[in-house]
Design an enzyme around this catalytic site. Sequence first.
Site, PDB file in Angstrom:
ATOM      1  N   HIS A 103       7.367  -4.787  11.784  1.00 37.22           N
ATOM      2  CA  HIS A 103       6.566  -3.555  11.692  1.00 37.22           C
ATOM      3  C   HIS A 103       6.096  -3.127  13.085  1.00 37.22           C
ATOM      4  CE1 HIS A 103       3.202  -0.877  10.469  1.00 37.22           C
ATOM      5  NE2 HIS A 103       3.917  -0.701   9.369  1.00 37.22           N
TER       6      HIS A 103
ATOM      7  N   HIS B 180       0.861  -1.185   0.000  1.00 36.85           N
ATOM      8  CA  HIS B 180       0.000   0.000   0.000  1.00 36.85           C
ATOM      9  C   HIS B 180       0.898   1.237   0.000  1.00 36.85           C
ATOM     10  CE1 HIS B 180       0.939  -0.524   4.246  1.00 36.85           C
ATOM     11  NE2 HIS B 180       0.496   0.688   4.502  1.00 36.85           N
TER      12      HIS B 180
ATOM     13  N   HIS C  38      -7.125  -2.447   5.551  1.00 36.04           N
ATOM     14  CA  HIS C  38      -6.372  -1.359   6.165  1.00 36.04           C
ATOM     15  C   HIS C  38      -7.180  -0.069   6.032  1.00 36.04           C
ATOM     16  CE1 HIS C  38      -3.018   0.544   7.963  1.00 36.04           C
ATOM     17  NE2 HIS C  38      -2.481   1.061   6.866  1.00 36.04           N
TER      18      HIS C  38
ATOM     19  N   ASP D  75       5.770   4.757   5.013  1.00 38.56           N
ATOM     20  CA  ASP D  75       6.720   3.813   5.598  1.00 38.56           C
ATOM     21  C   ASP D  75       6.837   2.529   4.790  1.00 38.56           C
ATOM     22  OD1 ASP D  75       4.052   3.470   6.545  1.00 38.56           O
ATOM     23  OD2 ASP D  75       4.738   2.216   8.193  1.00 38.56           O
TER      24      ASP D  75
END
Length: 313
Positions: free
Chosen positions: A272, A63, A146, A67
């Site tokens: 993450h 996506h 998400h 980051d």
Amino acid sequence: MSRRELVVLGTASMVPTRTRNHNGYVLFWDDEAILFDPGEGTQRQMTLAGVSATDLTRIAITHLHGDHSLGLAGVAQRISGDAVPHTVPVSYPASGQRWVEHLLDASAYRRQGSIELQPLDGDGPVPPAADRRTPGFTLRARRIDHTIDAVGYRLDEPDGRRMDPDLLARHGLAGPVVGQLQRDGVVVTADGRTVTVEEVSGPRPGQSFAFVMDTRLCDAVRELADGVDLLVIESTFLDRDLDQAERWGHLTAYQAAKVAAEGGVRHLVLTHFSQRYSDPAEFEREARTVFDGELTVAQDLDRVPVPPRRSAR
């Protein structure tokens, strides 16, 4: 010898820390090297890890949050500066097209490398690069849950056959004819006998890998992880902050480990991590309440081998 390992370039979530760079992961799989989610600083981390731009055969982005993607600009320019001779496809959710284009055109440089954009409109196989042979696996994308459009990726190698030296010798087969047998499934020997590949080999189970980043718990996460040899999955939060995970579209270490346990994952890689946590051991302790397989709480520049091939059933 073939190489199958994950090189971890970065393990932070939104805010990098003194010890954790933004995301970046390279999966080496035989002749392929897939760069997943190049966050800011990926080009430098590649240098520290000994990964060259020429190694890369694909970039796969889950996506377009920074980051997971800001490093694309530098990596693309490195591909160009090193005059990488092959096309490097870049796959990503189609709704992120304008951000990908901005990143690839973020500054002035001489374009020599070939980047092939592959926007993904939905679930399904990701096409190979136009100028490379089809790899010995299928890479699929699956939409996950998400706060913006995001996908997870799963790589599957088909089952095959493992040649048995004793059986080959018994049938008098050696040299180039063995390669022909592997390609065609059958050969006729010099004395007129027909030998099939099944007569001189045994089953060789395929291997699998899944990459799951920013997402809430959903059916797609479970489907991506089901039965894989190596699962790389985000665990941004600990379960005591489940409300924050739900709010921002993330998983906890407990959720990620439970998915792995229920799916029969062989090696679980947690990554993450939110900068709010200073002790990586907390993630291991939480995961171990539900998962008893091989576990890595990832650190930058870790190298994680794909587990040895399963025995034939």
